[in-house]
Design a protein around this motif. Structure first.
Motif, PDB file in Angstrom:
ATOM      1  N   ALA A 152     -11.867   7.235  -6.974  1.00  0.00           N
ATOM      2  CA  ALA A 152     -10.485   7.320  -6.541  1.00  0.00           C
ATOM      3  C   ALA A 152      -9.860   8.479  -7.059  1.00  0.00           C
ATOM      4  CB  ALA A 152      -9.850   5.846  -6.792  1.00  0.00           C
ATOM      5  N   LYS A 153     -10.152   8.962  -8.323  1.00  0.00           N
ATOM      6  CA  LYS A 153      -9.348  10.086  -8.744  1.00  0.00           C
ATOM      7  C   LYS A 153      -9.827  11.072  -8.136  1.00  0.00           C
ATOM      8  CE  LYS A 153      -8.262   7.853 -13.145  1.00  0.00           C
ATOM      9  NZ  LYS A 153      -8.115   7.812 -14.758  1.00  0.00           N
ATOM     10  N   ALA A 157      -8.542  11.430  -4.656  1.00  0.00           N
ATOM     11  CA  ALA A 157      -7.383  12.009  -4.713  1.00  0.00           C
ATOM     12  C   ALA A 157      -7.235  13.540  -4.908  1.00  0.00           C
ATOM     13  CB  ALA A 157      -6.585  11.169  -5.773  1.00  0.00           C
ATOM     14  N   SER A 216      -7.615   2.746  -5.145  1.00  0.00           N
ATOM     15  CA  SER A 216      -6.551   3.918  -4.458  1.00  0.00           C
ATOM     16  C   SER A 216      -5.278   3.244  -4.194  1.00  0.00           C
ATOM     17  CB  SER A 216      -7.504   4.647  -3.847  1.00  0.00           C
ATOM     18  OG  SER A 216      -8.508   5.361  -4.004  1.00  0.00           O
ATOM     19  N   ASN A 217      -5.289   2.278  -4.376  1.00  0.00           N
ATOM     20  CA  ASN A 217      -4.132   1.429  -3.757  1.00  0.00           C
ATOM     21  C   ASN A 217      -3.906   1.787  -2.266  1.00  0.00           C
ATOM     22  OD1 ASN A 217      -1.845  -0.258  -3.875  1.00  0.00           O
ATOM     23  ND2 ASN A 217      -0.381   1.466  -4.223  1.00  0.00           N
ATOM     24  N   ALA A 218      -4.955   1.845  -1.307  1.00  0.00           N
ATOM     25  CA  ALA A 218      -4.873   2.599  -0.125  1.00  0.00           C
ATOM     26  C   ALA A 218      -5.090   1.287   0.923  1.00  0.00           C
ATOM     27  CB  ALA A 218      -6.064   3.399   0.007  1.00  0.00           C
ATOM     28  N   TYR A 273       0.773  -1.261   0.044  1.00  0.00           N
ATOM     29  CA  TYR A 273      -0.014  -0.024   0.104  1.00  0.00           C
ATOM     30  C   TYR A 273       0.940   1.133   0.032  1.00  0.00           C
ATOM     31  CZ  TYR A 273      -3.597  -3.213   1.133  1.00  0.00           C
ATOM     32  OH  TYR A 273      -4.513  -4.319   1.220  1.00  0.00           O
ATOM     33  N   GLN A 274       0.367   2.131  -0.825  1.00  0.00           N
ATOM     34  CA  GLN A 274       1.160   3.448  -0.974  1.00  0.00           C
ATOM     35  C   GLN A 274       0.238   4.722  -0.990  1.00  0.00           C
ATOM     36  OE1 GLN A 274       3.600   3.706  -4.276  1.00  0.00           O
ATOM     37  NE2 GLN A 274       4.776   1.601  -3.873  1.00  0.00           N
ATOM     38  N   GLY A 275      -0.977   4.364  -1.002  1.00  0.00           N
ATOM     39  CA  GLY A 275      -1.902   5.436  -0.938  1.00  0.00           C
ATOM     40  C   GLY A 275      -2.354   5.742   0.204  1.00  0.00           C
TER      41      GLY A 275
END
Length: 348
Positions: free
Chosen positions: A173-174, A177, A83-85, A53-55
């Motif tokens: 997700a965008k 962000a 979101s890679n969250a 996870y990087q989000g």
């Protein structure tokens, strides 16, 4: 804890204990249920994967045991995947946790449930909320307490059992962000969806879908607060929303509100008894389609979007939204159920 992993070509079930995945069972789609059609893996015996996870971090608060809970939560899980969250599910009910694990499909075995941290907030919860809002207040406060404990600089606080944007998860997700980037760039404290602000002529601030930055020592603030803050608000019954609204209106805390232009959003409830459940923001107007289209009521169908609300664009076509709505609400059942529907409606 058995976790159902969502994949395209196969079913994967992971068995977790104390945060560790001990067993994975993979079954190809369409295969029979016998053991010879399954593959078994023991991840605990292999090299541990690094956190991918990087989000951002999401806290998904759930409390309602009803059908739409799983639809809403699944949609937030889908958004988080896009979101890679990382995420935590804040849940205080054993039966609800059991049903979530049975009915919601996840994308990773890293599914973390936490309970409301009532012990940590015991000394100040009654200062911040009235008795009827203690449970909800504790759940909200847990997001701040847990994020502080884990040194997260910011996080999303979501009422995940009754909120749903009619926007495909990849696009949502965008948008989120962009909202988070705005909050970071402008050093906001809490940035929340316009669920109450416009409905109260810009006076109210509320949680629901909120991005929070830990650029304030909230725990110290909560502990030092006195009950006399209540004299500055009009609410007869105060919640944590009321307190954060007070901090904005009286102390200048940067708690702002956003909306997504031309988007639709559902705050689930009994829709016909609570016709404010469906929102639509467009051209400086917040409308409520149930009042407008079904009740044919003009008095409550529309209101002006509060000037303080910050607009974000909707990077999605009407066709994409229509396809998402069809998938989410009409064609969400399996082929057998849909076949039975067609027989009933069309005789074939």
């Amino acid at each position: 804890m058995k976790i159902y992993i969502k994949t395209k070509c196969y079913k994967e079930f992971c068995y977790n204990f104390m945060g560790i995945t001990w067993l994975k069972i993979i079954k190809k789609e369409g295969s029979k249920s016998s053991s010879k059609h399954k593959d078994y893996f023991f991840p605990v015996l292999t090299k541990k994967e690094k956190n991918k996870y990087q989000g951002p971090v999401f806290y998904l608060k759930v409390n309602r045991i009803c059908g739409y809970t799983y639809i809403c939560l699944q949609n937030w899980i889908d958004i988080i995947k896009e979101s890679n969250a990382n995420f935590y599910i804040v849940c205080d009910k054993k039966e609800l946790k059991k049903q979530i694990l049975k009915r919601v499909k996840f994308y990773s075995p890293d599914v973390k449930f936490i309970k409301s941290d009532t012990a940590a907030s015991k000394s100040f919860i009654n200062t911040l909320v009235d008795p009827c809002w203690i449970k909800a207040g504790n759940a909200h406060l847990t997001t701040f307490l847990n994020a502080t404990k884990n040194n997260y600089p910011s996080f999303w606080n979501i009422d995940a059992d009754d909120t749903l944007f009619l926007i495909p998860p990849s696009k949502m997700a965008k948008i989120l962000a962009n909202v988070a980037n705005y909050a970071e760039k402008n050093n906001l404290n809490n940035f929340s969806l316009d669920m109450w602000c416009s409905r109260t002529l810009g006076k109210a601030w509320s949680f629901g879908v909120t991005y929070s930055k830990l650029n304030i020592d909230y725990i110290k603030e909560f502990k030092e607060e006195k009950k006399n803050w209540r004299q500055y608000v009009d609410d007869e019954i105060v919640s944590l929303d009321s307190y954060f609204g007070y901090q904005r209106n009286v102390n200048g805390q940067r708690n702002e509100t956003f909306y997504i232009e031309d988007s639709q959003f559902i705050h689930f409830f009994d829709h016909f008894m609570m016709p404010f459940a469906l929102y639509h923001w467009k051209d400086k107007i917040l409308s409520f389609p149930i009042f407008e289209k079904i009740y044919k009521n003009e008095e409550f169908a529309k209101t002006s979007i509060a000037d303080s609300c910050i607009s974000f664009s909707l990077p999605v076509t009407a066709e994409e939204i229509d396809a998402f709505i069809q998938e989410k609400f009409v064609y969400r059942w399996n082929d057998e159920v849909m076949s039975n529907f067609r027989k009933l409606f069309k005789g074939k």
